[in-house]
Structures are given as structure tokens and as C-alpha cells.
Design a protein around this motif. Structure first.
Motif, PDB file in Angstrom:
ATOM      1  N   GLN A  51       2.822  14.228  -5.348  1.00  6.10           N
ATOM      2  CA  GLN A  51       3.534  13.686  -4.339  1.00  6.10           C
ATOM      3  C   GLN A  51       3.153  12.414  -3.955  1.00  6.10           C
ATOM      4  O   GLN A  51       3.939  11.534  -3.560  1.00  6.10           O
ATOM      5  CB  GLN A  51       3.643  14.774  -3.134  1.00  6.10           C
ATOM      6  N   VAL A  52       1.765  12.252  -3.631  1.00  2.00           N
ATOM      7  CA  VAL A  52       1.137  10.876  -3.128  1.00  2.00           C
ATOM      8  C   VAL A  52       1.414  10.060  -4.361  1.00  2.00           C
ATOM      9  O   VAL A  52       1.997   8.818  -4.051  1.00  2.00           O
ATOM     10  CB  VAL A  52      -0.531  11.147  -3.174  1.00  2.00           C
ATOM     11  N   ARG A  55       5.369   8.943  -4.201  1.00  2.00           N
ATOM     12  CA  ARG A  55       5.783   8.337  -2.834  1.00  2.00           C
ATOM     13  C   ARG A  55       5.123   6.919  -2.626  1.00  2.00           C
ATOM     14  O   ARG A  55       5.611   6.013  -2.008  1.00  2.00           O
ATOM     15  CB  ARG A  55       5.637   9.323  -1.613  1.00  2.00           C
ATOM     16  N   THR A  56       4.068   6.819  -3.306  1.00  2.00           N
ATOM     17  CA  THR A  56       3.406   5.516  -3.229  1.00  2.00           C
ATOM     18  C   THR A  56       3.844   4.509  -4.256  1.00  2.00           C
ATOM     19  O   THR A  56       3.114   3.400  -4.585  1.00  2.00           O
ATOM     20  CB  THR A  56       1.729   5.730  -3.178  1.00  2.00           C
ATOM     21  N   GLU A  57       4.581   5.148  -5.277  1.00  2.00           N
ATOM     22  CA  GLU A  57       5.286   4.387  -6.489  1.00  2.00           C
ATOM     23  C   GLU A  57       4.086   3.869  -7.485  1.00  2.00           C
ATOM     24  O   GLU A  57       4.068   2.931  -7.822  1.00  2.00           O
ATOM     25  CB  GLU A  57       5.885   3.333  -5.927  1.00  2.00           C
ATOM     26  N   LYS A 259       0.822   1.719   5.656  1.00  2.00           N
ATOM     27  CA  LYS A 259       1.893   2.278   5.071  1.00  2.00           C
ATOM     28  C   LYS A 259       1.480   3.493   4.138  1.00  2.00           C
ATOM     29  O   LYS A 259       2.045   4.699   4.287  1.00  2.00           O
ATOM     30  CB  LYS A 259       2.697   1.179   4.320  1.00  2.00           C
ATOM     31  N   ASP A 260       0.260   3.357   3.126  1.00  2.00           N
ATOM     32  CA  ASP A 260       0.027   4.265   2.248  1.00  2.00           C
ATOM     33  C   ASP A 260      -0.657   5.439   3.038  1.00  2.00           C
ATOM     34  O   ASP A 260      -0.664   6.628   2.602  1.00  2.00           O
ATOM     35  CB  ASP A 260      -0.776   3.609   1.270  1.00  2.00           C
ATOM     36  N   ILE A 263       2.086   7.480   4.262  1.00  2.00           N
ATOM     37  CA  ILE A 263       2.540   8.336   3.128  1.00  2.00           C
ATOM     38  C   ILE A 263       1.813   9.586   2.652  1.00  2.00           C
ATOM     39  O   ILE A 263       2.188  10.494   2.598  1.00  2.00           O
ATOM     40  CB  ILE A 263       2.766   7.270   1.941  1.00  2.00           C
ATOM     41  N   ILE A 264       0.522   9.320   2.661  1.00  2.00           N
ATOM     42  CA  ILE A 264      -0.504  10.379   2.235  1.00  2.00           C
ATOM     43  C   ILE A 264      -0.795  11.646   3.027  1.00  2.00           C
ATOM     44  O   ILE A 264      -0.592  12.598   2.997  1.00  2.00           O
ATOM     45  CB  ILE A 264      -1.671  10.058   2.079  1.00  2.00           C
ATOM     46  N   ASP A 266       2.007  12.295   5.278  1.00  2.00           N
ATOM     47  CA  ASP A 266       3.053  13.166   5.016  1.00  2.00           C
ATOM     48  C   ASP A 266       3.065  13.760   3.839  1.00  2.00           C
ATOM     49  O   ASP A 266       3.766  15.229   3.931  1.00  2.00           O
ATOM     50  CB  ASP A 266       4.448  12.237   4.882  1.00  2.00           C
ATOM     51  N   CYS A 267       2.561  13.489   2.684  1.00  2.00           N
ATOM     52  CA  CYS A 267       2.242  14.303   1.504  1.00  2.00           C
ATOM     53  C   CYS A 267       1.440  15.524   1.791  1.00  2.00           C
ATOM     54  O   CYS A 267       1.696  16.815   1.204  1.00  2.00           O
ATOM     55  CB  CYS A 267       1.807  13.537   0.241  1.00  2.00           C
TER      56      CYS A 267
END
Length: 357
Positions: A51-52, A55-57, A259-260, A263-264, A266-267
Motif C-alpha cells: 500500500q505504501v 500510494r506514494t507512487e 505528504k508522505d 500517506i504512510i 493512512d496505509c
């Protein structure tokens, strides 16, 4: 020329807003896990890493190292290695970090969580409540970043001798436990002979008959391990639960953009749902299986009791009355460890569980 300079300035401004450039990140971050990839614990770590990365592309590329590879099999050294930076991330067990963080023995208090009408609801209440916040604060005071919860499940007893219905049935049994002191106290209080063996060596102990049994979560470890190869009896007594948690080296964490980081986190929240569903499927009211179906992640085994029986195991499922007998038999252990853990934390956890009833 001025237009060129303005374009450069705009690009620089956007780079600042976006956070560190890709080159500032490591090409790979190491995530530590104690058991193998097929365990629920291992699957939860893989789900988080996937997921990480997605979602972090690809900016944050996490590789999972299974089987306690990053700590040479010594699972209780994980905290020190995360803090020092030898390990970037860990999906850790409260049990393995408890020698250095005494408060993490809270959920290892024997029958403390199981002695509630709904043991899963009680555990969720601790993590979401005041006591959970106290635990997170304590973990972070050790110099690491807490990211989110996971779950290995309630730990059940499997033995080559049995069945076990009362404390007297355990007398003299040699039982493999991990190397944390509270385990020694619990099993000694119940009349057995606990043997502290690292997990990397435990299977050899089962194969050679060095021990008569072991305790681990049904879905997370016992079924993937095919524990029926060595043990005929399973005692579903839910004597303690094994919460997991995602953590990171503090310097590594601070190196991520805001931002990251978001995201992390949220994952990690999604990985918590997945991890809990894996540990609870077939053992709860059906909520876990429903969730796993909704994300297309239904495991091969959704009825753990049927799977154990199919493979020749005799499963003893404790009633609330039986749990109460074992609860009373281990009162001295809870008294001792409440002092070690901290009465304020234990009292807060009791209040959290009571509020959830």
C-alpha cells in the motif's frame, strides 16, 4: 532570461511544497517481521508495504524481511535495532518489545482481556482509549515513531498431551514460550515448566519432542505453521492477546515529507483493519470475513476450527466459567505485574474495557 528565471523559481517552490526530492529517499527501506511470510503477521506487513509503495507512487519502497532475519533470530532485540537505525521499519509485537518497555506487558496480563463479554471489543477499546494513548506515548519515549496498530491474535495453547480443561491438566508440561519474564510467571503459576526458546529454534524443538507444546494465535501462527504436525490438542483459552504495531526509526521518519508521512499513516490504518480481520476471521461474529470479502482478500482458511478438526486436532473451547477458573489461578501474576507495568495504566485499561461493554 527573466522568464527562464521565473520558471526556475516556480519549480523550486513546487519542490519545497512537495517535500524532499526522490533522490533524498533511500531506494529501499527494511521492515522487520519475526515469523514467516505465510503468517498473518507476515501478510499484514506485506499488505502495508504494498500500500505504501502504491500510494506514494514508488517514493517509499519498503521491503519486508521475514523470519527475524534482521535481528539474527533474537526477536527481543528489535527495539534496539529500530532505534539505532539498523532497521528502518518494524511490524513489532508488544511481547518482543516488553523487556525494554515494561508497559507493553499490559495485554500479556493473564486473562485480563479475555475475562470480558467480548474480548475483541475490549482489545479495540484499549487501543482506542486512554490506555492506548499512554502506551503510544511510552513507545515513542524510547526514540522510535509509532505509526499504527496491527494484531497477531489471542494466543491459544497447543500440546501433544491433553486435553486441558483445568490448571491441574498442565502440571509438569514442558511448554515453549518466548523469552519475556511474564511468560515464565504465568506458566509456572499454572504448574507447567516453561521453556524460553527463540521462535527461530522453536520448530526444531517441536520436531524433536523437546517440549510438549507451545502457545500462539490460531490464525496468525498455528494454522500457517500446520501445528497439528506435532500437536494433537488445541486449547482455546484466549489467555493473552498479541497486539502488533508499526514503528519506524525516528530519523528515517523525520526524513519523509509531510505528504508522505500522512500517506504512510493512512496505509497503517488500512493495514490495521486487514491485520485484525486476518487474526479474527472465523473466531468473531463474522465481521472479519465480511471485511476481507469487501477488499478481495479472503484467506484460504475462513473456518479455523474446522481446519484444525479436519487435520486431526481436538479443540477445547473454554467457556466463560473455565476462563474465570484460570483467571483466579493467575491472580498472583496480575498482582505482581500490575506493579511492574504501572497501576495507572492498568486502571486506565480496565476503565476503557468497562466503557466498551
Amino acid at each position: 532570461m527573466s522568464m527562464f528565471r521565473n520558471a526556475l523559481a516556480l519549480a523550486a517552490g513546487l519542490a519545497v511544497l512537495a517535500g524532499p526530492a526522490l533522490g533524498a529517499y533511500k531506494t529501499e527501506y527494511k521492515l522487520s517481521v519475526v515469523p514467516g511470510a505465510s503468517s498473518g503477521w507476515g501478510q499484514s506487513a506485506a499488505y502495508f508495504a504494498e500500500q505504501v509503495k502504491a500510494r506514494t507512487e514508488g517514493r517509499v519502497n519498503i521491503k519486508v524481511y521475514y523470519g527475524a532475519q534482521l535481528m539474527a533470530g533474537k526477536q527481543t532485540s528489535e527495539l534496539l535495532l529500530v532505534r539505532s537505525g539498523a532497521i528502518d521499519f518494524a511490524l513489532a509485537s508488544t511481547i518482543n518489545w516488553s523487556p525494554q518497555v515494561r508497559e507493553l506487558n499490559l495485554t500479556a496480563l493473564p486473562f485480563f482481556v479475555a475475562n470480558n463479554p467480548d474480548r475483541y471489543k475490549a482489545m479495540d477499546a484499549i487501543e482506542a482509549g486512554k490506555s492506548g494513548a499512554m502506551i503510544v506515548k511510552t513507545i515513542e519515549s524510547k526514540g522510535v515513531k509509532f505509526i499504527g496498530w496491527g494484531e497477531n491474535g489471542f494466543r491459544e495453547l497447543t500440546t501433544s498431551k491433553g486435553p486441558i480443561n483445568r490448571p491441574e491438566d498442565m502440571k509438569g508440561m514442558k511448554l515453549r514460550v518466548c523469552g519475556t519474564p511474564i511468560f515464565q510467571d504465568i506458566f509456572t503459576a499454572l504448574g507447567s515448566n516453561p521453556q524460553a526458546i527463540n521462535w527461530s529454534e522453536a520448530v526444531t524443538g517441536f520436531q524433536q519432542g523437546i517440549v510438549d507444546g507451545q502457545e500462539n494465535p490460531t490464525n496468525g501462527i498455528n494454522i500457517p505453521l500446520k501445528v497439528w504436525t506435532w500437536h494433537k490438542y488445541s486449547t482455546d483459552w484466549h489467555y493473552m492477546i498479541d497486539p502488533l504495531f508499526f514503528s519506524a526509526n525516528r530519523k528515517i521518519w523525520n526524513g519523509f515529507s509531510e505528504k508522505d508521512k500522512a500517506i504512510i499513516e493512512d496505509c497503517a490504518r488500512d493495514a490495521e483493519k486487514y491485520s485484525k480481520a486476518l487474526s479474527r476471521v472465523g473466531l468473531d461474529d463474522g465481521s472479519a470475513l465480511k471485511y476481507l470479502r469487501s477488499i478481495g482478500k479472503v484467506p484460504a482458511v475462513t473456518d479455523p476450527y474446522a481446519e484444525q478438526t479436519k487435520n486431526g486436532m481436538i479443540v477445547t473451547r473454554f467457556t466463560p466459567e473455565q476462563i474465570r477458573v484460570f483467571y483466579e489461578a493467575t491472580q498472583s501474576v496480575r498482582d505482581k505485574w500490575t506493579k511492574n507495568i504501572g497501576p495507572k495504566l492498568v486502571k486506565a485499561a480496565q476503565a476503557d474495557m468497562e466503557a466498551a461493554k
